[in-house]
Scaffold this motif. Structure first.
Motif, short mmCIF file in Angstrom:
data_model
loop_
_atom_site.label_atom_id
_atom_site.label_comp_id
_atom_site.label_asym_id
_atom_site.label_seq_id
_atom_site.Cartn_x
_atom_site.Cartn_y
_atom_site.Cartn_z
N ARG A 68 0.82 -1.21 0.00
CA ARG A 68 0.00 0.00 0.00
C ARG A 68 0.86 1.27 0.00
N ASN A 69 1.99 1.22 0.68
CA ASN A 69 2.88 2.39 0.77
C ASN A 69 3.99 2.38 -0.28
N ARG A 70 3.91 1.42 -1.22
CA ARG A 70 4.91 1.33 -2.32
C ARG A 70 6.33 1.28 -1.78
N THR A 71 6.51 0.52 -0.70
CA THR A 71 7.82 0.37 -0.07
C THR A 71 8.34 -1.03 -0.31
N SER A 72 9.50 -1.13 -0.90
CA SER A 72 10.10 -2.44 -1.20
C SER A 72 10.86 -2.96 0.02
N LEU A 73 10.94 -4.27 0.10
CA LEU A 73 11.71 -4.94 1.15
C LEU A 73 12.66 -5.94 0.51
N ILE A 74 13.92 -5.89 0.94
CA ILE A 74 14.91 -6.89 0.51
C ILE A 74 15.40 -7.63 1.75
N VAL A 75 15.34 -8.96 1.70
CA VAL A 75 15.83 -9.79 2.80
C VAL A 75 16.94 -10.69 2.25
N VAL A 76 18.11 -10.58 2.84
CA VAL A 76 19.29 -11.31 2.38
C VAL A 76 19.64 -12.40 3.40
N PHE A 77 19.82 -13.62 2.92
CA PHE A 77 20.26 -14.73 3.76
C PHE A 77 21.64 -15.20 3.33
N GLU A 78 22.59 -15.07 4.23
CA GLU A 78 23.92 -15.65 4.05
C GLU A 78 24.20 -16.53 5.26
N GLY A 79 25.22 -17.36 5.19
CA GLY A 79 25.55 -18.20 6.33
C GLY A 79 26.18 -19.51 5.90
N TRP A 80 26.44 -20.33 6.88
CA TRP A 80 27.09 -21.63 6.62
C TRP A 80 26.17 -22.57 5.85
N ASP A 81 26.77 -23.48 5.11
CA ASP A 81 25.99 -24.55 4.49
C ASP A 81 25.28 -25.32 5.60
N ALA A 82 23.99 -25.63 5.40
CA ALA A 82 23.16 -26.38 6.34
C ALA A 82 22.80 -25.57 7.58
N ALA A 83 22.93 -24.24 7.50
CA ALA A 83 22.61 -23.41 8.67
C ALA A 83 21.12 -23.12 8.79
N GLY A 84 20.32 -23.51 7.80
CA GLY A 84 18.88 -23.34 7.91
C GLY A 84 18.32 -22.17 7.14
N LYS A 85 19.03 -21.74 6.11
CA LYS A 85 18.53 -20.61 5.31
C LYS A 85 17.21 -20.97 4.64
#
Length: 508
Positions: A304-321
């Motif tokens: 509604r507010n034309r606001t974008s969201l970016i969510v970045v996942f980094e981490g160890w292999d098998a960490a649960g991303k």
């Protein structure tokens, strides 16, 4: 000429320069041959070239560009005319439409007006503050420096005519019945506002005249003289770029460094993390339901507010991303989010600046973009595995911060997670995947090989967290030995970040 601060005033430029027709013809014959040869050489050397044409209306830009294009092989360039943004372009930051058009190695892109045209028009509208213009100019500087640092040649040409010459050309077009311009209403003020826009344009030229992307003022009262100067400048710039590359190649032979050597970090952020944090299954179920319900509501607040969201996942292999992402999007509308798994770059992506593919993937206004690994691969896997050189990954810290700052200035909310587990927990999860038939696809030889470089990745991750955690895009380290705890922390962090940002902007 390249601009210097002692001679920045356009009104001081000598516009009486002309070139007789016979002299023009002789000079052009030589320039056409040289230009063709250099285009082919740049192609063989994988040099990407960007040429920007800016200037006054009626400066003869279309005619001069056409004369320039006739010297080139049409197989080696693209021409883009910058007009009012379409609907899709209006949903993205200003530079998105230009990042997506940068050439691959060896090719040339010519912009018939560019990002400068847009800031002059879009940021001079009523109600725009000077700080908005300054932020935009700063973003343009980031853009051009990132390209030139990445091996691009950027040539910027401003076609300058006097107000008297402009009025004369307007009248000539009117007298012979040629439509003056096919022009959007938003540009009508710019069309007739020479005196109004003169100081604005001079200020932009001065602020964006940098050693890595200098401006050349082209005296365009005489079209023949202007054409020759444009070709001469492009030829000179390409020749200099070729010489610079050849010189650097010789130096690098003697200064080759091993990019797998990781500098000592004073203290490790990650080794101090308490990984014993946990939740019971009942606590997890209760919190998960509450968080997912809240996220569903917030998704529509963003839209509604034309606001974008970016969510970045980094981490160890098998960490649960992957598991955290699934819980995060469980109740969301799939039309308003996109999960992007980032893997090995394609051959097409490798032939452009590494940020190019990520600019192609940024979400529209009001949408959510979730990245399972991201642009941080440059300072993690590419660094540790020697897939880029030392200069490239060291430079990437600044480039990534600038990239995220540009998105933040546009209004995008950025949330970044480092999913952290210890080495023993990773081994337990690897063995579990290996012994469970329906999970075996999750474990690859690369995972085992990367595990052998744990300490190298640990040091790289530590430095990344220290150098790229900013006020506009801070890192959150997620204690992930317990999956229940980590999933709830991820969702609560996203909720808090959205709510706080919307509140700061008076949108909640």
């Amino acid at each position: 000429m390249s601009i210097n601060k002692d001679d920045i005033m356009l009104e001081n430029v000598d516009l009486t320069k002309t070139l007789p027709k016979d002299e023009y013809k002789t000079i052009m014959e030589d320039l056409e041959i040289r230009m063709g040869e250099l285009q082919r050489k740049a192609w063989k050397m994988d040099i990407p070239i960007i040429i920007v044409f800016e200037g006054w209306h009626a400066s003869g830009m279309s005619e001069i560009i056409n004369r320039f294009l006739l010297t080139l092989s049409p197989m080696g360039f693209n021409l883009y005319t910058t007009e009012r943004p379409c609907y899709q372009e209006e949903q993205k930051p200003l530079l998105w439409r230009f990042w997506t058009k940068i050439p691959e190695k060896g090719r040339m892109v010519i912009f018939d007006r560019s990002w400068y045209r847009r800031i002059i028009i879009e940021h001079n509208k009523k109600g725009k503050a000077d700080k908005d213009m300054n932020k935009c100019i700063e973003g343009l500087t980031y853009f051009e420096r990132q390209l030139t640092d990445g091996g691009y040649l950027v040539i910027k040409l401003f076609l300058h005519i006097s107000k008297e010459e402009q009025n004369k050309r307007y009248q000539e077009m009117k007298d012979i019945g040629i439509p003056q311009f096919i022009i959007e209403e938003e540009e009508r003020d710019y069309l007739d506002g020479y005196d109004k826009y003169l100081p604005l344009i001079e200020g932009i030229l001065e602020k964006t005249d940098r050693s890595f992307a200098p401006w050349t003022i082209v005296e365009a009262n005489d079209r023949g003289f202007a054409t020759v100067k444009v070709l001469s400048k492009v030829i000179e710039s390409i020749e200099y770029k070729i010489q610079d590359i050849e010189n650097k190649a010789l130096v690098e032979q003697n200064q080759k460094m091993d990019s797998s050597i990781i500098p000592n970090i004073d203290s490790s952020i990650l080794e101090k993390i308490d990984l014993d944090k946990s939740l019971t299954y009942e606590e997890y179920k209760k919190e998960k339901k509450k968080c997912q319900k809240k996220l569903k509501t917030l998704q529509y607040d963003l839209f509604r507010n034309r606001t974008s969201l970016i969510v970045v996942f980094e981490g160890w292999d098998a960490a649960g991303k992957g598991g955290s992402i699934r819980r995060l999007v469980k109740e969301l509308n799939p039309r308003l989010y996109q999960v992007t798994p980032v893997g090995v770059p394609t051959p097409d992506e490798l032939r452009r600046h590494y940020l190019w593919r990520f600019y192609n993937q940024i979400p529209e206004a009001g949408h959510i973009g979730i990245y399972d690994r991201s642009w941080y691969g440059r300072v993690l896997v590419e660094r540790v595995e020697d897939l880029c050189n030392v200069e490239e990954w060291k430079r990437a810290y600044r480039e990534i911060n600038e990239f995220e700052e540009t998105l933040s200035n546009y209004g995008t909310i950025i949330v970044k997670f480092w999913m952290h587990i210890d080495k023993d927990e990773q081994l337990r999860r690897f063995k579990q995947r290996d012994s469970t038939e329906y999970k075996q696809w999750k474990i690859t030889p690369d995972d085992w090989r990367n595990r052998e470089k744990w300490n190298l990745y640990l040091d790289a991750a530590d430095e990344m967290l220290k150098k790229t955690s900013t006020t506009w895009a801070p890192w959150t380290i997620v204690e992930s030995n317990d999956k229940y705890y980590s999933r709830i922390k991820v969702m609560n962090t996203v909720i808090d970040r959205i709510e706080n940002k919307l509140r700061e902007r008076g949108l909640q």
